[in-house]
Design a protein around this motif. Structure first.
Motif, PDB file in Angstrom:
ATOM      1  N   ASN A  89       7.452  -8.032  -9.393  1.00  0.00           N
ATOM      2  CA  ASN A  89       6.235  -8.693  -8.935  1.00  0.00           C
ATOM      3  C   ASN A  89       5.181  -7.624  -8.623  1.00  0.00           C
ATOM      4  OD1 ASN A  89       4.231 -10.105  -7.611  1.00  0.00           O
ATOM      5  ND2 ASN A  89       5.623 -11.221  -6.281  1.00  0.00           N
ATOM      6  N   PRO A  90       4.003  -7.702  -9.237  1.00  0.00           N
ATOM      7  CA  PRO A  90       2.997  -6.669  -9.027  1.00  0.00           C
ATOM      8  C   PRO A  90       2.221  -6.780  -7.715  1.00  0.00           C
ATOM      9  CG  PRO A  90       2.172  -8.294 -10.564  1.00  0.00           C
ATOM     10  CD  PRO A  90       3.603  -8.677 -10.258  1.00  0.00           C
ATOM     11  N   LYS A  91       2.486  -7.806  -6.934  1.00  0.00           N
ATOM     12  CA  LYS A  91       1.715  -8.051  -5.706  1.00  0.00           C
ATOM     13  C   LYS A  91       1.806  -6.852  -4.749  1.00  0.00           C
ATOM     14  CE  LYS A  91       0.927 -11.552  -2.205  1.00  0.00           C
ATOM     15  NZ  LYS A  91       1.354 -12.828  -1.670  1.00  0.00           N
ATOM     16  N   HIS A  92       0.655  -6.307  -4.430  1.00  0.00           N
ATOM     17  CA  HIS A  92       0.477  -5.215  -3.462  1.00  0.00           C
ATOM     18  C   HIS A  92       1.119  -3.887  -3.873  1.00  0.00           C
ATOM     19  CE1 HIS A  92      -1.325  -8.072  -0.771  1.00  0.00           C
ATOM     20  NE2 HIS A  92      -0.219  -8.772  -0.667  1.00  0.00           N
ATOM     21  N   THR A  93       1.521  -3.706  -5.112  1.00  0.00           N
ATOM     22  CA  THR A  93       2.146  -2.432  -5.489  1.00  0.00           C
ATOM     23  C   THR A  93       1.170  -1.264  -5.338  1.00  0.00           C
ATOM     24  OG1 THR A  93       1.650  -2.839  -7.819  1.00  0.00           O
ATOM     25  CG2 THR A  93       3.881  -3.365  -7.062  1.00  0.00           C
ATOM     26  N   SER A  94      -0.115  -1.511  -5.531  1.00  0.00           N
ATOM     27  CA  SER A  94      -1.084  -0.424  -5.422  1.00  0.00           C
ATOM     28  C   SER A  94      -1.656  -0.290  -4.010  1.00  0.00           C
ATOM     29  CB  SER A  94      -2.217  -0.620  -6.422  1.00  0.00           C
ATOM     30  OG  SER A  94      -2.930  -1.790  -6.120  1.00  0.00           O
ATOM     31  N   ALA A 125      -3.077   7.356  -6.813  1.00  0.00           N
ATOM     32  CA  ALA A 125      -2.846   5.925  -6.614  1.00  0.00           C
ATOM     33  C   ALA A 125      -1.843   5.356  -7.616  1.00  0.00           C
ATOM     34  CB  ALA A 125      -4.164   5.168  -6.697  1.00  0.00           C
ATOM     35  N   ASP A 126      -1.929   5.776  -8.864  1.00  0.00           N
ATOM     36  CA  ASP A 126      -1.000   5.268  -9.880  1.00  0.00           C
ATOM     37  C   ASP A 126       0.428   5.747  -9.620  1.00  0.00           C
ATOM     38  OD1 ASP A 126      -2.996   3.878 -11.203  1.00  0.00           O
ATOM     39  OD2 ASP A 126      -3.443   5.542 -12.550  1.00  0.00           O
ATOM     40  N   HIS A 127       0.572   6.988  -9.174  1.00  0.00           N
ATOM     41  CA  HIS A 127       1.904   7.516  -8.873  1.00  0.00           C
ATOM     42  C   HIS A 127       2.528   6.763  -7.696  1.00  0.00           C
ATOM     43  CE1 HIS A 127       5.090  10.485  -8.983  1.00  0.00           C
ATOM     44  NE2 HIS A 127       5.015  10.542  -7.672  1.00  0.00           N
ATOM     45  N   ASN A 128       1.731   6.512  -6.655  1.00  0.00           N
ATOM     46  CA  ASN A 128       2.218   5.754  -5.497  1.00  0.00           C
ATOM     47  C   ASN A 128       2.644   4.348  -5.918  1.00  0.00           C
ATOM     48  OD1 ASN A 128       2.385   5.516  -2.395  1.00  0.00           O
ATOM     49  ND2 ASN A 128       1.164   3.740  -2.997  1.00  0.00           N
TER      50      ASN A 128
END
Length: 167
Positions: A89-94, A125-128
């Motif tokens: 689920n992509p929710k809040h991954t970034s 940001a992408d790594h996190n």
């Protein structure tokens, strides 16, 4: 010209997906809803949309890259190889801090920098986000189990930071 462009895109997607599947037994992706991401921003006469031209350009870019087709190629090629595709689920991954778990829109004020407002952790940001995706997938445990089957013992922390993981 459009057919030639589509053929070039398909060839590229096949090459990249084949390369990834050939070199990795487990691939983790965000379960992106591409159709929702590329919906029109026009709105209605009573409630017109904002930044319609910018959104139309973004939609065109998303559809030109053929993300959904790429995910489909990964999925069927991994099945043929006996590999695993994990969708999270992509929710809040970034927006989630990988160090303390704090979720806030303020953690990601810039496109490329992540800075946690709670603990001060800073990273690309992408790594996190990629680390959050891996954590949600439980990849460290899966990697350890796969290595045990191969006869190589590995601790979860080593598996999580392993250089064999593409981020």
């Amino acid at each position: 010209l459009h057919k030639r462009k589509a053929d070039i895109r398909n060839d590229f997607l096949h090459q990249v997906s084949t390369l990834l599947v050939k070199n990795h037994d487990v691939i983790v992706i965000e379960d992106l809803k591409v159709s929702n991401m590329s919906k029109s921003a026009k709105g209605t006469l009573a409630n017109p949309g904002k930044n319609v031209k910018a959104k139309a350009g973004l939609n065109r870019s998303i559809l030109n890259e053929a993300w959904h087709k790429f995910f489909t190629y990964l999925e069927y090629k991994l099945k043929l190889k006996g590999g695993i595709l994990i969708k999270v689920n992509p929710k809040h991954t970034s927006q989630t801090c990988i160090k303390c778990g704090h979720i806030s829109k303020d953690n990601r004020k810039e496109q490329e920098r992540f800075k946690c407002v709670k603990c001060g952790y800073e990273a690309n940001a992408d790594h996190n986000a990629a680390q959050n995706i891996l954590r949600r997938a439980g990849l460290a445990r899966i990697t350890c189990q796969a290595n045990l089957i191969r006869g190589r013992q590995q601790e979860p922390a080593e598996a999580y930071n392993s250089s064999s993981i593409v981020v």
